[in-house]
Design an enzyme around this catalytic site. Structure first.
Site, PDB file in Angstrom:
ATOM      1  N   HIS A  15      85.601  -1.601 -20.572  1.00 23.97           N
ATOM      2  CA  HIS A  15      85.260  -1.920 -19.176  1.00 23.97           C
ATOM      3  C   HIS A  15      86.496  -1.838 -18.287  1.00 23.97           C
ATOM      4  O   HIS A  15      86.461  -1.343 -17.173  1.00 23.97           O
ATOM      5  CB  HIS A  15      84.665  -3.335 -19.076  1.00 23.97           C
ATOM      6  CG  HIS A  15      83.520  -3.550 -20.007  1.00 23.97           C
ATOM      7  ND1 HIS A  15      83.412  -4.623 -20.853  1.00 23.97           N
ATOM      8  CD2 HIS A  15      82.430  -2.786 -20.249  1.00 23.97           C
ATOM      9  CE1 HIS A  15      82.311  -4.527 -21.555  1.00 23.97           C
ATOM     10  NE2 HIS A  15      81.697  -3.418 -21.222  1.00 23.97           N
ATOM     11  N   ASP A 116      81.447  -4.764 -13.347  1.00 21.44           N
ATOM     12  CA  ASP A 116      80.721  -3.914 -14.291  1.00 21.44           C
ATOM     13  C   ASP A 116      79.398  -4.598 -14.638  1.00 21.44           C
ATOM     14  O   ASP A 116      78.981  -5.544 -13.968  1.00 21.44           O
ATOM     15  CB  ASP A 116      81.577  -3.566 -15.514  1.00 21.44           C
ATOM     16  CG  ASP A 116      81.941  -4.789 -16.300  1.00 21.44           C
ATOM     17  OD1 ASP A 116      81.021  -5.519 -16.695  1.00 21.44           O
ATOM     18  OD2 ASP A 116      83.140  -5.038 -16.510  1.00 21.44           O
ATOM     19  N   GLN A 350      95.146   8.533 -26.416  1.00 19.28           N
ATOM     20  CA  GLN A 350      94.063   9.479 -26.700  1.00 19.28           C
ATOM     21  C   GLN A 350      94.024  10.624 -25.692  1.00 19.28           C
ATOM     22  O   GLN A 350      93.819  11.786 -26.063  1.00 19.28           O
ATOM     23  CB  GLN A 350      92.741   8.705 -26.686  1.00 19.28           C
ATOM     24  CG  GLN A 350      91.519   9.567 -26.843  1.00 19.28           C
ATOM     25  CD  GLN A 350      90.303   8.732 -27.170  1.00 19.28           C
ATOM     26  OE1 GLN A 350      90.307   7.992 -28.147  1.00 19.28           O
ATOM     27  NE2 GLN A 350      89.273   8.847 -26.380  1.00 19.28           N
ATOM     28  N   HIS A 365      83.456   7.970 -31.712  1.00 18.25           N
ATOM     29  CA  HIS A 365      82.360   6.993 -31.884  1.00 18.25           C
ATOM     30  C   HIS A 365      81.385   7.054 -30.706  1.00 18.25           C
ATOM     31  O   HIS A 365      80.426   6.295 -30.658  1.00 18.25           O
ATOM     32  CB  HIS A 365      82.928   5.588 -32.073  1.00 18.25           C
ATOM     33  CG  HIS A 365      83.489   4.963 -30.825  1.00 18.25           C
ATOM     34  ND1 HIS A 365      84.154   5.678 -29.851  1.00 18.25           N
ATOM     35  CD2 HIS A 365      83.485   3.677 -30.380  1.00 18.25           C
ATOM     36  CE1 HIS A 365      84.522   4.852 -28.869  1.00 18.25           C
ATOM     37  NE2 HIS A 365      84.131   3.637 -29.175  1.00 18.25           N
ATOM     38  N   ASN A 369      83.792   6.138 -22.467  1.00 13.95           N
ATOM     39  CA  ASN A 369      85.085   6.598 -21.954  1.00 13.95           C
ATOM     40  C   ASN A 369      85.617   7.751 -22.795  1.00 13.95           C
ATOM     41  O   ASN A 369      86.099   8.759 -22.263  1.00 13.95           O
ATOM     42  CB  ASN A 369      86.103   5.449 -21.937  1.00 13.95           C
ATOM     43  CG  ASN A 369      85.684   4.353 -20.986  1.00 13.95           C
ATOM     44  OD1 ASN A 369      85.585   4.563 -19.784  1.00 13.95           O
ATOM     45  ND2 ASN A 369      85.385   3.183 -21.523  1.00 13.95           N
ATOM     46  N   SER A 370      85.525   7.607 -24.110  1.00 12.97           N
ATOM     47  CA  SER A 370      85.985   8.693 -24.991  1.00 12.97           C
ATOM     48  C   SER A 370      85.181   9.962 -24.742  1.00 12.97           C
ATOM     49  O   SER A 370      85.732  11.073 -24.714  1.00 12.97           O
ATOM     50  CB  SER A 370      85.840   8.285 -26.464  1.00 12.97           C
ATOM     51  OG  SER A 370      86.698   7.208 -26.747  1.00 12.97           O
ATOM     52  N   GLN A 390      76.232   3.338 -28.773  1.00 13.48           N
ATOM     53  CA  GLN A 390      76.816   4.613 -29.218  1.00 13.48           C
ATOM     54  C   GLN A 390      75.836   5.536 -29.952  1.00 13.48           C
ATOM     55  O   GLN A 390      75.940   6.760 -29.855  1.00 13.48           O
ATOM     56  CB  GLN A 390      78.054   4.324 -30.082  1.00 13.48           C
ATOM     57  CG  GLN A 390      79.173   3.679 -29.262  1.00 13.48           C
ATOM     58  CD  GLN A 390      80.094   2.806 -30.086  1.00 13.48           C
ATOM     59  OE1 GLN A 390      80.101   2.882 -31.315  1.00 13.48           O
ATOM     60  NE2 GLN A 390      80.871   1.951 -29.426  1.00 13.48           N
TER      61      GLN A 390
HETATM   62  O1  UPG Z   1      93.851   5.201 -30.134  1.00 14.24           O
HETATM   63  C1  UPG Z   1      93.224   5.069 -29.087  1.00 14.24           C
HETATM   64  C2  UPG Z   1      91.874   4.654 -29.033  1.00 14.24           C
HETATM   65  C3  UPG Z   1      91.270   4.545 -27.801  1.00 14.24           C
HETATM   66  N1  UPG Z   1      91.960   4.819 -26.657  1.00 14.24           N
HETATM   67  C4  UPG Z   1      91.310   4.672 -25.337  1.00 14.24           C
HETATM   68  O2  UPG Z   1      90.436   3.559 -25.351  1.00 14.24           O
HETATM   69  C5  UPG Z   1      89.282   3.832 -24.596  1.00 14.24           C
HETATM   70  C6  UPG Z   1      88.087   3.560 -25.469  1.00 14.24           C
HETATM   71  O3  UPG Z   1      86.939   3.487 -24.665  1.00 14.24           O
HETATM   72  P1  UPG Z   1      85.488   3.876 -25.215  1.00 14.24           P
HETATM   73  O4  UPG Z   1      85.499   5.233 -25.759  1.00 14.24           O
HETATM   74  O5  UPG Z   1      84.503   3.654 -24.121  1.00 14.24           O
HETATM   75  O6  UPG Z   1      85.257   2.930 -26.438  1.00 14.24           O
HETATM   76  P2  UPG Z   1      85.150   1.319 -26.606  1.00 14.24           P
HETATM   77  O7  UPG Z   1      86.418   0.704 -26.331  1.00 14.24           O
HETATM   78  O8  UPG Z   1      84.550   1.110 -27.935  1.00 14.24           O
HETATM   79  O9  UPG Z   1      84.080   0.961 -25.449  1.00 14.24           O
HETATM   80  C7  UPG Z   1      83.075  -0.009 -25.259  1.00 14.24           C
HETATM   81  O10 UPG Z   1      82.699   0.172 -23.882  1.00 14.24           O
HETATM   82  C8  UPG Z   1      82.173   1.478 -23.571  1.00 14.24           C
HETATM   83  C9  UPG Z   1      81.924   1.531 -22.078  1.00 14.24           C
HETATM   84  O11 UPG Z   1      81.014   0.524 -21.695  1.00 14.24           O
HETATM   85  C10 UPG Z   1      80.912   1.736 -24.388  1.00 14.24           C
HETATM   86  O12 UPG Z   1      80.413   3.035 -24.119  1.00 14.24           O
HETATM   87  C11 UPG Z   1      81.224   1.566 -25.867  1.00 14.24           C
HETATM   88  O13 UPG Z   1      80.057   1.745 -26.640  1.00 14.24           O
HETATM   89  C12 UPG Z   1      81.830   0.187 -26.128  1.00 14.24           C
HETATM   90  O14 UPG Z   1      82.164   0.030 -27.495  1.00 14.24           O
HETATM   91  C13 UPG Z   1      89.384   5.279 -24.125  1.00 14.24           C
HETATM   92  O15 UPG Z   1      89.811   5.315 -22.777  1.00 14.24           O
HETATM   93  C14 UPG Z   1      90.457   5.883 -25.029  1.00 14.24           C
HETATM   94  O16 UPG Z   1      91.232   6.885 -24.406  1.00 14.24           O
HETATM   95  C15 UPG Z   1      93.269   5.248 -26.703  1.00 14.24           C
HETATM   96  O17 UPG Z   1      93.898   5.536 -25.670  1.00 14.24           O
HETATM   97  N2  UPG Z   1      93.859   5.352 -27.921  1.00 14.24           N
END
Ligand code: UPG
Length: 473
Positions: A15, A116, A350, A365, A369-370, A390
């Site tokens: 978030h 959010d 990332q 996963h 955001n990913s 997911q």
């Molecule tokens: O080694 C890493 C791992 C992650 N990231 C960053 O961390 C964020 C991860 O965000 P996201 O992909 O959305 O995963 P989660 O942190 O698991 O997000 C939660 O929040 C999201 C938005 O609500 C939902 O879609 C997911 O299901 C929920 O688990 C991204 O910006 C990545 O770039 C890094 O920079 N480096």
């Protein structure tokens, strides 16, 4: 005077990241002043991790973006170790929001508040103070649509959604398979279900909704939200403003992986990362490792200590890492893959990896955001959903959007085998079968760039709202 708005993410990097990036955009591209409100807690949790601190460091802040820490919540007082992740986030957020009214008054009653989806108590505070309140949707529009319809399902379906014999037909959208349903929606008699229902039933109270998406990415659910009679009756005005993604930050720790990537051929490296806290079971990690090795592809793998299935059936591991992958990777794996693969303990930047020209695929996963970061950099995905929404995202990305492939999993199968893993990796990285996915993701990348550019649909959407705020200043 520049219009002043406040932005408030609930706990969790998923978030925090998009709301922070959106705030930066409001300041840098739209000339606003933003107070970024941060929920703080007495003990460490996912949102006060090192990654969080790095994101919010002063060098990352434009001058009109001000951090405001809400009074700290005593986590031990309001939570207990039995609580599942959503209940924990919602409980802490609710406690923190008790101070929202005085904080908003202290910062001079901003012209709007953006929250959010898990901070809907803020709507009541805003009404009291006559401040318009907006929601920023951190998940796909398809999930937003399902969630609005979930209120209807709660009213009309007897028993648990988990027991429904057929997929759920969300009006105007692709059906949602029961096995893809998020845990929080499956069983009525759980705290997570109650929190989920509480918030989703209040989304209609927002003065406007920002979608972190764009017209070409989610054409079908956007059309449903705008045109289907069910959604028209329950949805506030919507604005597509995405992709709002993390920008590359200064990250010294990524330097050594970047130099390795520099030496690899274009599009030849598979990136593996499971969000801010995702990990695998011990058994799955063994198959995963040998599947990567069997694929004979180059890789960078962000690896976390495996965990057994948690009480909510999910794999989540924040702050529980030894930082020594050799302790839990299968014996001989690091030696066998030396030079071909790089293992990164816990975390790296990332976005820096995804934007590197040597990166050609991403096992993700499917956190939103990913997903957006992958598409924005034109990288095709292998979907490895773990928890939250997911699994629903993974199906949409593979079957509707066409930018991901899902490993084949038989009903009841808990572990994906190494041969299947190697198959999907090769398919995305080099096989003819992956041509269409690679073409489609590049096509969407172009549309994302266009949407964000001046006179693009996402840029224009933000301009429209900002215009509404301006006369109020
Ligand atoms: O080694 C890493 C791992 C992650 N990231 C960053 O961390 C964020 C991860 O965000 P996201 O992909 O959305 O995963 P989660 O942190 O698991 O997000 C939660 O929040 C999201 C938005 O609500 C939902 O879609 C997911 O299901 C929920 O688990 C991204 O910006 C990545 O770039 C890094 O920079 N480096």
């Amino acid at each position: 005077m520049k219009p002043h708005v406040a932005v408030l993410p609930s706990l969790g990097l998923g978030h925090l990241i998009p709301l922070f990036e959106f705030s930066k955009r409001l300041v840098l591209h739209h000339g606003l002043q933003v107070s970024f409100l941060i929920i703080t807690t007495t003990t460490d949790d996912p949102s006060s991790s090192a990654a969080n601190a790095q994101l919010l460091q002063p060098s990352n802040l434009p001058s009109d973006l001000h951090l405001v820490h809400l009074p700290s919540v005593d986590v031990d007082k309001v939570t207990n170790s039995e609580m599942q992740i959503l209940t924990r986030i919602c409980t802490i957020t609710e406690e923190s929001l008790r101070s929202l009214k005085s904080v908003l008054m202290d910062i001079g009653s901003p012209k709007a508040l953006i929250v959010d989806l898990l901070s809907t108590q803020a709507f009541d505070v805003c009404r009291e103070l006559s401040i318009p309140a907006y929601s920023f949707v951190t998940t796909p529009v398809s999930f937003f649509a399902f969630s609005l319809y979930f209120v209807e399902l709660d009213r009309t379906v007897e028993g648990d959604l988990a027991d429904l014999p057929e997929p759920i037909q969300v009006p105007g959208c692709s059906p949602v398979r029961i096995e893809d349903l998020l845990d929080q929606a499956r069983i009525r008699n759980s705290d997570e279900y109650k929190w989920f229902l509480f918030h989703v039933s209040r989304w209609r109270l927002a003065d406007g909704i920002f979608f972190n998406s764009w017209e070409d990415l989610e054409t079908i659910p956007l059309k449903a939200i705008r045109e289907n009679p069910f959604f028209k009756s329950v949805t506030p005005p919507v604005y597509t403003v995405g992709p709002v993604t993390k920008q590359e930050e200064q990250d010294e720790s990524a330097a050594e992986y970047m130099s390795w990537l520099d030496e690899q051929p274009p599009n030849s490296v598979l990136f593996v990362a499971l969000g801010s806290g995702g990990t695998l079971s011990g058994e799955q990690m063994i198959e995963f490792a040998w599947g990567l090795e069997l694929s004979r592809q180059r890789f960078i793998w962000v690896v976390r200590k495996p965990t057994e299935v948690s009480s909510s059936g999910t794999f989540f591991n924040v702050g529980n890492d030894t930082n020594s992958p050799e302790e839990y990777l299968p014996e001989g794996f690091l030696e066998k893959t030396q030079g071909v693969g790089v293992v990164v303990p816990s975390w790296t930047s990332q976005v820096a990896v995804l934007r590197h020209p040597s990166t050609g695929g991403f096992i993700s996963h499917c956190g939103w955001n990913s997903t957006l970061e992958s598409i924005a950099h034109g990288v095709p995905m292998i979907a490895w959903p773990l928890y939250a929404e997911q699994k629903m995202n993974a199906t949409v990305l593979a079957e509707d959007t066409g930018v991901a492939v899902k490993p084949e999993v038989k009903a009841g199968q808990m572990v994906v085998g190494r041969v299947e893993i190697a198959r999907v990796v090769r398919m995305v990285m080099e096989g003819d079968e992956g041509d269409e996915i690679r073409r489609r993701v590049r096509e969407l990348k172009e549309t994302a760039t266009k949407a964000l550019g001046v006179s693009g649909s996402s840029y224009e959407s933000v301009c429209r709202v900002v215009e509404e705020w301006k006369p109020l200043s």
